[in-house]
Design an enzyme around this catalytic site. Structure first.
Site, PDB file in Angstrom:
ATOM      1  N   SER A   1     -44.458  -9.865  51.714  1.00 42.06           N
ATOM      2  CA  SER A   1     -44.453  -8.708  51.306  1.00 42.06           C
ATOM      3  C   SER A   1     -45.471  -7.885  52.080  1.00 42.06           C
ATOM      4  O   SER A   1     -46.081  -8.138  52.942  1.00 42.06           O
ATOM      5  CB  SER A   1     -44.986  -8.912  49.713  1.00 42.06           C
ATOM      6  N   GLY A   2     -45.751  -6.533  51.854  1.00 32.99           N
ATOM      7  CA  GLY A   2     -46.681  -5.817  52.230  1.00 32.99           C
ATOM      8  C   GLY A   2     -46.955  -5.582  53.823  1.00 32.99           C
ATOM      9  O   GLY A   2     -45.846  -5.812  54.358  1.00 32.99           O
TER      10      GLY A   2
ATOM     11  N   TYR B   1     -64.416 -10.803  46.856  1.00 33.57           N
ATOM     12  CA  TYR B   1     -63.492 -10.644  47.910  1.00 33.57           C
ATOM     13  C   TYR B   1     -64.043  -9.972  49.299  1.00 33.57           C
ATOM     14  O   TYR B   1     -63.821 -10.181  50.521  1.00 33.57           O
ATOM     15  CB  TYR B   1     -62.261  -9.550  47.440  1.00 33.57           C
TER      16      TYR B   1
ATOM     17  N   ILE C   1     -46.975 -16.618  61.090  1.00 34.69           N
ATOM     18  CA  ILE C   1     -47.897 -15.513  60.228  1.00 34.69           C
ATOM     19  C   ILE C   1     -47.859 -16.031  58.665  1.00 34.69           C
ATOM     20  O   ILE C   1     -46.799 -16.494  58.408  1.00 34.69           O
ATOM     21  CB  ILE C   1     -46.897 -14.187  60.448  1.00 34.69           C
ATOM     22  N   THR C   2     -48.788 -15.876  58.199  1.00 35.61           N
ATOM     23  CA  THR C   2     -49.405 -16.136  56.784  1.00 35.61           C
ATOM     24  C   THR C   2     -49.037 -14.738  55.974  1.00 35.61           C
ATOM     25  O   THR C   2     -49.375 -13.754  56.430  1.00 35.61           O
ATOM     26  CB  THR C   2     -50.595 -16.846  56.609  1.00 35.61           C
ATOM     27  N   GLY C   3     -48.794 -14.837  54.765  1.00 26.49           N
ATOM     28  CA  GLY C   3     -48.765 -13.515  53.868  1.00 26.49           C
ATOM     29  C   GLY C   3     -47.679 -12.616  54.653  1.00 26.49           C
ATOM     30  O   GLY C   3     -48.071 -11.246  54.445  1.00 26.49           O
ATOM     31  N   ALA C   4     -46.620 -12.945  54.885  1.00 27.47           N
ATOM     32  CA  ALA C   4     -45.596 -12.096  55.426  1.00 27.47           C
ATOM     33  C   ALA C   4     -44.522 -11.762  54.388  1.00 27.47           C
ATOM     34  O   ALA C   4     -43.463 -11.384  54.997  1.00 27.47           O
ATOM     35  CB  ALA C   4     -45.059 -12.647  56.693  1.00 27.47           C
TER      36      ALA C   4
END
Length: 280
Positions: free
Chosen positions: A12-13, A159, A7-10
């Protein structure tokens, strides 16, 4: 058998919440992160959720094409079987900022990283009996028009276009994977009160913080569809779809436009030298 989830972007959030819940359910989490401090904090939470599994982290700047390739190559060697790949890293950038490749970071991080990492890890996904690729998109794609003459821009509209690009990528790759055991889907997490847009200018940062406070979903709510797509058996053979609130929903017409999808694919290949049949 323990499932390997990359997983990328894991750190935070919704990515972090999903990773922790998936770890608690017995999955082994493999993070792709940029910030070492946040990665260490997330690894600690993963260990607390399930201390019997050796979770892992790899570091890369996913706005750089060379870094995308390097980290995918490293993971392909060290993680021979991948059961779930979650492309979740993304951000909104303002101004004229460019990456080391001279690209818009909006385009590079939000779209090209999904493209490169997924295609280079396909052999590892194929090694799983039933693999899933999940891409974090957004309802914002409905406000975008594909402007192929201005892909390298930043801002709110850029975006939105990058989220449209996510769906075009899912649409086209699902066709290429039609007769394989690898599925790919996208989802909209909702308007979630995360760190999103905290890196923008004062006006947008302030506006988004007010909106998050008034209308934002909790991070747990935002992560629910991601967890659903990663775990639920009823979507095990579904591919090329867009999910909202754990239900398949029709995206915009532009998001399933074959001409747009093929053109975006060719541009992405020309910028990265990566294609469906690329070997590491």
């Amino acid at each position: 058998m323990t499932r390997n989830i990359v997983i990328t972007g894991a750190t935070s959030g919704i990515g972090e919440v999903a990773a922790i819940k998936l770890a608690a359910s017995g999955a082994r989490i493999v993070l792709i992160a940029r910030d070492k401090g946040r990665a260490a904090a997330t690894l600690k939470k993963l260990s607390e959720a399930n201390s019997t599994i050796d979770h892992a982290v790899y570091f890369a700047d996913l706005s750089s094409v060379a870094e995308m390739k390097r980290i995918a190559t490293e993971i392909s060697v060290k993680e021979p079987v991948i059961d779930v790949l979650i492309n979740n890293a993304g951000a909104v950038f303002m101004g004229d900022e460019k990456t080391v490749d001279g690209l818009s970071p909006t385009f590079a991080l939000n779209h090209l990283a999904y493209f490169v990492i997924t295609l280079l890890l396909l052999p590892n996904l194929r090694a799983s009996a039933s693999a899933r690729v999940i891409c974090t998109a957004s309802r914002a794609h409905r406000y975008a028009k594909m402007n192929f003459d201005d892909l390298q821009r930043n801002g709110i509209l850029a975006y939105a276009q990058s989220k449209l690009e996510n769906l075009l990528f899912v649409h086209y790759l699902a066709q290429l994977l039609k007769y394989e055991s690898v599925t790919i889907n996208a989802f909209h997490p909702g308007f979630v009160a995360t760190r999103f847009a905290d890196n923008t200018n004062f006006f947008w940062r302030s506006l988004m913080r007010i909106r998050k406070k008034l209308f934002g979903l909790t991070i747990e709510q935002g992560a629910s569809t991601l967890i659903y797509l990663a775990t639920t058996e009823e979507v095990a053979t579904i591919s090329g779809k867009y999910f909202v609130d754990c239900k398949s929903q029709q995206p915009s017409d532009a998001a399933i436009n074959d001409e747009y999808a093929q053109k975006l694919w060719k541009i992405s290949t020309s910028l990265t030298a990566v294609d469906f049949s690329t070997k590491i």
